[in-house]
Design an enzyme around this catalytic site. Sequence first.
Site, PDB file in Angstrom:
ATOM      1  N   ARG A   1       4.225   3.137   3.071  1.00  0.00           N
ATOM      2  CA  ARG A   1       4.861   2.023   3.780  1.00  0.00           C
ATOM      3  C   ARG A   1       6.375   1.944   3.581  1.00  0.00           C
ATOM      4  O   ARG A   1       7.060   1.343   4.388  1.00  0.00           O
ATOM      5  CB  ARG A   1       4.268   0.681   3.313  1.00  0.00           C
ATOM      6  CG  ARG A   1       2.762   0.628   3.204  1.00  0.00           C
ATOM      7  CD  ARG A   1       2.089   0.712   4.534  1.00  0.00           C
ATOM      8  NE  ARG A   1       0.683   0.300   4.440  1.00  0.00           N
ATOM      9  CZ  ARG A   1      -0.250   0.610   5.306  1.00  0.00           C
ATOM     10  NH1 ARG A   1       0.049   1.352   6.357  1.00  0.00           N
ATOM     11  NH2 ARG A   1      -1.490   0.192   5.149  1.00  0.00           N
TER      12      ARG A   1
ATOM     13  N   LYS B   1      -9.375   1.122  -5.614  1.00  0.00           N
ATOM     14  CA  LYS B   1     -10.082   0.740  -4.383  1.00  0.00           C
ATOM     15  C   LYS B   1     -10.902   1.922  -3.861  1.00  0.00           C
ATOM     16  O   LYS B   1     -10.625   3.059  -4.231  1.00  0.00           O
ATOM     17  CB  LYS B   1      -9.079   0.270  -3.327  1.00  0.00           C
ATOM     18  CG  LYS B   1      -8.009   1.313  -2.936  1.00  0.00           C
ATOM     19  CD  LYS B   1      -6.957   0.687  -2.038  1.00  0.00           C
ATOM     20  CE  LYS B   1      -5.991   1.743  -1.546  1.00  0.00           C
ATOM     21  NZ  LYS B   1      -4.888   1.172  -0.735  1.00  0.00           N
TER      22      LYS B   1
ATOM     23  N   HIS C   1     -11.444  -1.399   9.419  1.00  0.00           N
ATOM     24  CA  HIS C   1     -10.381  -2.115  10.131  1.00  0.00           C
ATOM     25  C   HIS C   1     -10.890  -2.568  11.504  1.00  0.00           C
ATOM     26  O   HIS C   1     -10.394  -3.552  12.061  1.00  0.00           O
ATOM     27  CB  HIS C   1      -9.157  -1.215  10.334  1.00  0.00           C
ATOM     28  CG  HIS C   1      -8.443  -0.880   9.057  1.00  0.00           C
ATOM     29  ND1 HIS C   1      -8.801   0.190   8.270  1.00  0.00           N
ATOM     30  CD2 HIS C   1      -7.401  -1.480   8.438  1.00  0.00           C
ATOM     31  CE1 HIS C   1      -8.007   0.244   7.217  1.00  0.00           C
ATOM     32  NE2 HIS C   1      -7.142  -0.759   7.283  1.00  0.00           N
TER      33      HIS C   1
ATOM     34  N   ASP D   1     -10.512  -6.575   0.211  1.00  0.00           N
ATOM     35  CA  ASP D   1      -9.731  -5.893   1.235  1.00  0.00           C
ATOM     36  C   ASP D   1      -9.309  -6.962   2.241  1.00  0.00           C
ATOM     37  O   ASP D   1      -9.756  -8.109   2.188  1.00  0.00           O
ATOM     38  CB  ASP D   1     -10.576  -4.792   1.885  1.00  0.00           C
ATOM     39  CG  ASP D   1      -9.730  -3.638   2.424  1.00  0.00           C
ATOM     40  OD1 ASP D   1      -8.513  -3.831   2.620  1.00  0.00           O
ATOM     41  OD2 ASP D   1     -10.289  -2.552   2.669  1.00  0.00           O
TER      42      ASP D   1
ATOM     43  N   ASP E   1       0.870  -1.183   0.000  1.00  0.00           N
ATOM     44  CA  ASP E   1       0.000   0.000   0.000  1.00  0.00           C
ATOM     45  C   ASP E   1       0.903   1.227   0.000  1.00  0.00           C
ATOM     46  O   ASP E   1       1.380   1.653   1.046  1.00  0.00           O
ATOM     47  CB  ASP E   1      -0.859   0.043   1.272  1.00  0.00           C
ATOM     48  CG  ASP E   1      -2.002  -0.936   1.268  1.00  0.00           C
ATOM     49  OD1 ASP E   1      -2.788  -0.919   0.313  1.00  0.00           O
ATOM     50  OD2 ASP E   1      -2.120  -1.715   2.230  1.00  0.00           O
TER      51      ASP E   1
ATOM     52  N   ARG F   1      -7.058  10.625   2.047  1.00  0.00           N
ATOM     53  CA  ARG F   1      -6.656   9.584   1.091  1.00  0.00           C
ATOM     54  C   ARG F   1      -7.402   9.741  -0.229  1.00  0.00           C
ATOM     55  O   ARG F   1      -7.003   9.162  -1.242  1.00  0.00           O
ATOM     56  CB  ARG F   1      -6.905   8.195   1.672  1.00  0.00           C
ATOM     57  CG  ARG F   1      -6.062   7.876   2.899  1.00  0.00           C
ATOM     58  CD  ARG F   1      -6.527   6.588   3.565  1.00  0.00           C
ATOM     59  NE  ARG F   1      -6.321   5.438   2.713  1.00  0.00           N
ATOM     60  CZ  ARG F   1      -6.847   4.229   2.955  1.00  0.00           C
ATOM     61  NH1 ARG F   1      -7.629   4.040   4.021  1.00  0.00           N
ATOM     62  NH2 ARG F   1      -6.601   3.219   2.137  1.00  0.00           N
TER      63      ARG F   1
END
Length: 356
Positions: free
Chosen positions: A80, A171, A184, A256, A72, A141
Amino acid sequence: MTLEQKIGQMILAGIDGTSIDQATRTIIAKQHIGGIILYKDNFSDLSGSVKLVNELKKANKGNPAPLFISVDQEGGKVSRLPKDFVAIPDNAKVGRTDDADLAKEMGALLAQEVRIMGFNVDFAPVLDINSNPKNPVIGTRSFGNNAKLVTKMGIAEMNGLREGGTISVVKHFPGHGDTSVDSHLDLPIVRKTTEQLEQLEWIPFRAAIKENADAVMVAHILFPLIDPDAPASLSKVIIGQQLRGTLGYDGVVITDDMTMGAIAKNYGIEDAAIRSVEAGSDILLIAHGYDTEKKVYNKLLQSVKSGQMRESRIDESVYRILSLKRKYELSDQPVPIPSSIDALNDDIRNWIDLLK
């Protein structure tokens, strides 16, 4: 390919640590997994991180298809890669320029970053429209709060990634921008009709599909007015009838992360994996837990051997996966450890200056 190898291609797994261990070797050699995702905790410095990627590729030498090596790397808070790289700003900042050329250059720069590291898949761009100011997970985002801007900028970034030789994953279908719960942690519920999604959330995804998107990630969101019995990632209505049917998408569909709270708290991950494949998913993202990955692998294998799922259904997904790997000429050849990334960092700085 054996059935075991085909099932493995449908799993993309996370690993522990910054170097390859026996558990990682096992899931590659024994479960033949088709891909790996690395998170921030998997990265050390630039050199060590490239060595890890090369070790993963080397461990796959006994399998019939190269690995997806994925990350990601969106920019902003979802970045990351090691700190050696100059930080790329979030999509919201790029979106405020309203300049598709700058978004395309963003994709090209992201592609250079991940390819230097040995990756071949980037889970970007985000095509969610930030229509709910209380959204706890999308926010900056997203490129913005309207479909026209998100579509223009998102498709430009997608093309920049692809032209840079990196598989892009758009996405989170059918749209995560109007949620008020972080998937999450738990299962978001969005009470919109199909007609409402068509008029807003679907617009960027429809455009990406027309541009032959490489892969689409499906969100863990329940749309009770569309399918009261399953979140999007497990829904035959949303994946099978709408994404595959109405929108005509025949590329790779990936879930996901199945270990997120939205699934783990509300559905058994193994049963959810079966439901997702039956709904039309090709790849199951199992980002955390070797035991969880093994259980999902065994459950899929058992479902075919018992006759619950037809092997031809597995073949459909594996064909799409292998076609995508072939399209990008993926290889498990190691990449050289870069002696310097100064030139790339200079390019990133120059691009950032254009955003102001």
